[in-house]
Design a protein around this motif. Sequence first.
Motif, PDB file in Angstrom:
ATOM      1  N   ALA A  22      -9.873 -30.398 -18.023  1.00  0.00           N
ATOM      2  CA  ALA A  22      -9.282 -30.657 -16.616  1.00  0.00           C
ATOM      3  C   ALA A  22      -9.530 -32.496 -17.425  1.00  0.00           C
ATOM      4  CB  ALA A  22      -9.401 -30.134 -15.277  1.00  0.00           C
ATOM      5  N   LEU A  23      -9.164 -33.256 -16.420  1.00  0.00           N
ATOM      6  CA  LEU A  23      -9.724 -34.228 -16.253  1.00  0.00           C
ATOM      7  C   LEU A  23      -9.663 -35.490 -14.725  1.00  0.00           C
ATOM      8  CD1 LEU A  23     -11.081 -37.220 -17.632  1.00  0.00           C
ATOM      9  CD2 LEU A  23      -8.466 -38.165 -18.152  1.00  0.00           C
ATOM     10  N   ILE A  75     -19.458 -34.670 -17.628  1.00  0.00           N
ATOM     11  CA  ILE A  75     -19.253 -33.803 -19.108  1.00  0.00           C
ATOM     12  C   ILE A  75     -19.262 -32.095 -18.302  1.00  0.00           C
ATOM     13  CG2 ILE A  75     -18.267 -32.262 -20.538  1.00  0.00           C
ATOM     14  CD1 ILE A  75     -18.541 -34.673 -22.665  1.00  0.00           C
ATOM     15  N   LEU A  76     -18.767 -31.617 -17.740  1.00  0.00           N
ATOM     16  CA  LEU A  76     -18.532 -30.482 -16.991  1.00  0.00           C
ATOM     17  C   LEU A  76     -18.509 -28.892 -17.476  1.00  0.00           C
ATOM     18  CD1 LEU A  76     -17.983 -29.493 -13.257  1.00  0.00           C
ATOM     19  CD2 LEU A  76     -18.130 -27.401 -15.014  1.00  0.00           C
ATOM     20  N   TYR A  77     -19.105 -28.120 -18.706  1.00  0.00           N
ATOM     21  CA  TYR A  77     -19.522 -27.215 -19.326  1.00  0.00           C
ATOM     22  C   TYR A  77     -19.330 -25.723 -18.352  1.00  0.00           C
ATOM     23  CZ  TYR A  77     -20.559 -30.043 -23.024  1.00  0.00           C
ATOM     24  OH  TYR A  77     -20.529 -31.354 -24.587  1.00  0.00           O
ATOM     25  N   MET A  78     -18.186 -25.825 -18.438  1.00  0.00           N
ATOM     26  CA  MET A  78     -18.105 -23.497 -17.399  1.00  0.00           C
ATOM     27  C   MET A  78     -19.159 -22.932 -17.646  1.00  0.00           C
ATOM     28  SD  MET A  78     -14.899 -22.682 -20.471  1.00  0.00           S
ATOM     29  CE  MET A  78     -15.404 -21.619 -21.416  1.00  0.00           C
ATOM     30  N   ASP A  79     -19.116 -22.309 -17.538  1.00  0.00           N
ATOM     31  CA  ASP A  79     -19.443 -20.770 -17.139  1.00  0.00           C
ATOM     32  C   ASP A  79     -18.855 -20.044 -17.892  1.00  0.00           C
ATOM     33  OD1 ASP A  79     -17.988 -20.014 -15.567  1.00  0.00           O
ATOM     34  OD2 ASP A  79     -18.841 -19.267 -13.731  1.00  0.00           O
ATOM     35  N   TYR A  89     -17.624 -40.405  -9.955  1.00  0.00           N
ATOM     36  CA  TYR A  89     -17.568 -39.997 -11.854  1.00  0.00           C
ATOM     37  C   TYR A  89     -16.087 -39.554 -12.323  1.00  0.00           C
ATOM     38  CZ  TYR A  89     -23.017 -40.413 -10.545  1.00  0.00           C
ATOM     39  OH  TYR A  89     -23.906 -40.134  -9.649  1.00  0.00           O
ATOM     40  N   PHE A  90     -15.756 -40.364 -12.638  1.00  0.00           N
ATOM     41  CA  PHE A  90     -14.675 -39.938 -13.834  1.00  0.00           C
ATOM     42  C   PHE A  90     -15.281 -38.339 -14.608  1.00  0.00           C
ATOM     43  CE2 PHE A  90     -14.068 -43.745 -14.626  1.00  0.00           C
ATOM     44  CZ  PHE A  90     -12.644 -44.453 -14.281  1.00  0.00           C
ATOM     45  N   VAL A  91     -14.584 -36.973 -14.829  1.00  0.00           N
ATOM     46  CA  VAL A  91     -15.189 -35.812 -14.884  1.00  0.00           C
ATOM     47  C   VAL A  91     -14.088 -35.458 -15.635  1.00  0.00           C
ATOM     48  CG1 VAL A  91     -15.699 -33.545 -13.538  1.00  0.00           C
ATOM     49  CG2 VAL A  91     -15.666 -35.275 -12.367  1.00  0.00           C
ATOM     50  N   LEU A  92     -14.539 -34.206 -16.851  1.00  0.00           N
ATOM     51  CA  LEU A  92     -13.763 -33.758 -17.179  1.00  0.00           C
ATOM     52  C   LEU A  92     -14.406 -32.338 -17.544  1.00  0.00           C
ATOM     53  CD1 LEU A  92     -11.480 -33.688 -20.269  1.00  0.00           C
ATOM     54  CD2 LEU A  92     -13.861 -33.918 -21.453  1.00  0.00           C
ATOM     55  N   VAL A  93     -13.933 -31.222 -17.500  1.00  0.00           N
ATOM     56  CA  VAL A  93     -13.557 -30.022 -17.688  1.00  0.00           C
ATOM     57  C   VAL A  93     -13.063 -29.518 -19.042  1.00  0.00           C
ATOM     58  CG1 VAL A  93     -14.068 -27.458 -16.076  1.00  0.00           C
ATOM     59  CG2 VAL A  93     -14.286 -30.448 -15.076  1.00  0.00           C
ATOM     60  N   PRO A  94     -13.749 -29.216 -19.889  1.00  0.00           N
ATOM     61  CA  PRO A  94     -12.764 -28.789 -20.459  1.00  0.00           C
ATOM     62  C   PRO A  94     -13.083 -26.542 -21.347  1.00  0.00           C
ATOM     63  CG  PRO A  94     -15.271 -29.603 -21.546  1.00  0.00           C
ATOM     64  CD  PRO A  94     -15.202 -29.880 -20.551  1.00  0.00           C
ATOM     65  N   ALA A 110     -15.460 -35.041 -29.585  1.00  0.00           N
ATOM     66  CA  ALA A 110     -13.745 -35.555 -28.433  1.00  0.00           C
ATOM     67  C   ALA A 110     -13.819 -35.682 -27.276  1.00  0.00           C
ATOM     68  CB  ALA A 110     -13.249 -34.856 -29.186  1.00  0.00           C
ATOM     69  N   PHE A 111     -14.369 -35.352 -26.533  1.00  0.00           N
ATOM     70  CA  PHE A 111     -14.623 -34.784 -25.137  1.00  0.00           C
ATOM     71  C   PHE A 111     -15.265 -36.365 -24.233  1.00  0.00           C
ATOM     72  CE2 PHE A 111     -15.877 -29.981 -25.319  1.00  0.00           C
ATOM     73  CZ  PHE A 111     -14.611 -29.813 -25.627  1.00  0.00           C
TER      74      PHE A 111
END
Length: 243
Positions: free
Chosen positions: A17-18, A32-36, A56-61, A105-106
């Motif tokens: 999700a971007l 970069i938000l690293y998931m649980d 902020y721009f945020v990426l949740v991979p 890549a992230f």
Amino acid sequence: MRQDVEIKTADGAASAALFAPAGPNATLSGVILYMDAFGLRPALYGMAEKLVDAGYFVLVPDLFYRSAPYGPFDTTAFSNETTRVQLRAMLQATTQAMTERDGAAFIETLTAAGATGPIGAVGYCFGGGRALTAAAAYPDRIAAAASFHGGNLASDAPDSPHLRAGSIRARVYVGEAGVDASFPPAQSAKLAEALREAGVDHIVENYVGMAHGWAVSDHGVYDEAGAARHWKRLLDFFAETLR
């Protein structure tokens, strides 16, 4: 607004999700938000939106993309034998080295979206260690790395994040749960020593009375006051470092 994207990696395609900021508060920095352990879901998207609102721009991979399709899981998954076995298998199969490799890549995805400034990383649960490892692997881009109730940050494993402290140039913030079997006091002390010896600008803070998972809104141990404190710390930390 959330944009669902597919990120090409060395091992396939990771769903993510971007989010992009808008308005006068927008910056050129990304997070970069690293998931649980429970995967992508609305609770994490809500957390990303708080960071977007801060500019902020945020990426949740999806760190489990190599095991897709799976789930969806909720935060009770470890209480069920079937989903517990599935989750543990995915956790074991998704190594630190894999997520570290994906980090390029992230970062590229955030940069292409407009985050040409410094990058922050924040992780929860097993994502906490990924945030610290990313800081060690990409010191030229990641300027701030935070972990909340991260587990095994200074374990005996050969890929334990504390062993990479010498490569970290980012500021580091670690918010540990008051009682957490995955990050006991001995590990906390070992991590602090490693960061101190490496000359890393860091804070390790004990959230007394909080249980592992307290900061994530759909978790059974979610604590509203503790979560608010975590947001204050995180947003101040990123504002001081990324703006």
